[in-house]
Design an enzyme around this catalytic site. Structure first.
Site, mmCIF file in Angstrom:
data_model
loop_
_atom_site.group_PDB
_atom_site.id
_atom_site.type_symbol
_atom_site.label_atom_id
_atom_site.label_comp_id
_atom_site.label_asym_id
_atom_site.label_seq_id
_atom_site.Cartn_x
_atom_site.Cartn_y
_atom_site.Cartn_z
ATOM 1 N N HIS A 75 -30.466 36.392 -1.459
ATOM 2 C CA HIS A 75 -29.783 36.174 -2.743
ATOM 3 C C HIS A 75 -30.817 35.958 -3.836
ATOM 4 O O HIS A 75 -31.884 35.399 -3.605
ATOM 5 C CB HIS A 75 -28.819 34.983 -2.680
ATOM 6 N N HIS A 105 -31.234 34.070 -7.458
ATOM 7 C CA HIS A 105 -30.680 33.095 -8.404
ATOM 8 C C HIS A 105 -30.974 33.597 -9.822
ATOM 9 O O HIS A 105 -32.122 33.903 -10.149
ATOM 10 C CB HIS A 105 -31.369 31.737 -8.273
HETATM 11 P P1 AMP Z 1 -31.301 28.801 -1.542
HETATM 12 O O1 AMP Z 1 -31.678 27.354 -1.447
HETATM 13 O O2 AMP Z 1 -32.219 29.626 -2.375
HETATM 14 O O3 AMP Z 1 -31.074 29.390 -0.162
HETATM 15 O O4 AMP Z 1 -29.938 28.831 -2.326
HETATM 16 C C1 AMP Z 1 -28.692 28.704 -1.742
HETATM 17 C C2 AMP Z 1 -27.732 28.392 -2.837
HETATM 18 O O5 AMP Z 1 -26.439 28.674 -2.407
HETATM 19 C C3 AMP Z 1 -27.745 26.926 -3.292
HETATM 20 O O6 AMP Z 1 -28.103 26.872 -4.679
HETATM 21 C C4 AMP Z 1 -26.307 26.471 -3.047
HETATM 22 O O7 AMP Z 1 -25.846 25.614 -4.064
HETATM 23 C C5 AMP Z 1 -25.568 27.781 -3.036
HETATM 24 N N1 AMP Z 1 -24.332 27.815 -2.258
HETATM 25 C C6 AMP Z 1 -24.147 27.416 -0.976
HETATM 26 N N2 AMP Z 1 -22.887 27.643 -0.586
HETATM 27 C C7 AMP Z 1 -22.242 28.205 -1.645
HETATM 28 C C8 AMP Z 1 -20.925 28.668 -1.880
HETATM 29 N N3 AMP Z 1 -19.975 28.611 -0.929
HETATM 30 N N4 AMP Z 1 -20.628 29.186 -3.099
HETATM 31 C C9 AMP Z 1 -21.567 29.245 -4.066
HETATM 32 N N5 AMP Z 1 -22.846 28.832 -3.906
HETATM 33 C C10 AMP Z 1 -23.180 28.307 -2.714
#
Ligand code: AMP
Ligand code: ZN
Length: 113
Positions: A99, A101
């Site tokens: 993903h 950001h």
């Molecule tokens: P990372 O730490 O780069 O792997 O980012 C994962 C991101 O996913 C975090 O910022 C979480 O807040 C976000 N996240 C986790 N579950 C969900 C969800 N169901 N919907 C939207 N964002 C999510």
């Protein structure tokens, strides 16, 4: 496979999609770190950017193209924004599905935490 982002891409986990294309979806982060915080993901499951095979590396460009489009549509350019791809344990990745950001709406700091 038990992957929350595959669930969102497939529609079994609720999320408000702000973009949906053939190969990419985008939705707001559950725990926003900036006034605009959107996650842009491929529908295909890749555990991290490191797991994208050379044959499909174009998906990373597609994620960037959607970031451009969202920045344009939401007026966060030319103010600016930050794209982040946390990768692996020391990269701070917590969800094992590639993903990007898209963060905007406040002054970003450097170095990152
Ligand atoms: P990372 O730490 O780069 O792997 O980012 C994962 C991101 O996913 C975090 O910022 C979480 O807040 C976000 N996240 C986790 N579950 C969900 C969800 N169901 N919907 C939207 N964002 C999510
Ligand atoms: Zn997945």
């Amino acid at each position: 496979m038990d992957c929350i982002f595959c669930g969102i891409a497939g529609g079994s986990v609720p999320a408000t999609l702000v973009y949906e294309g053939e190969r990419v979806v985008a939705f707001p982060d559950l725990n926003p770190q900036a006034p605009t915080h959107i996650l842009i993901i491929p529908k295909a499951h890749y555990a991290s950017i490191q797991d994208v095979p050379p044959a499909d590396i174009g998906i990373v460009a597609e994620l960037a193209a959607i970031a451009q489009e969202l920045a344009r549509a939401r007026g966060i350019w030319p103010s600016g924004y930050r794209l982040v791809v946390n990768s692996g344990p020391q990269g701070g990745q917590t969800v094992g599905h590639l993903h990007v950001h898209l963060l905007a709406g406040r002054q970003m700091m450097w170095p990152p935490g």
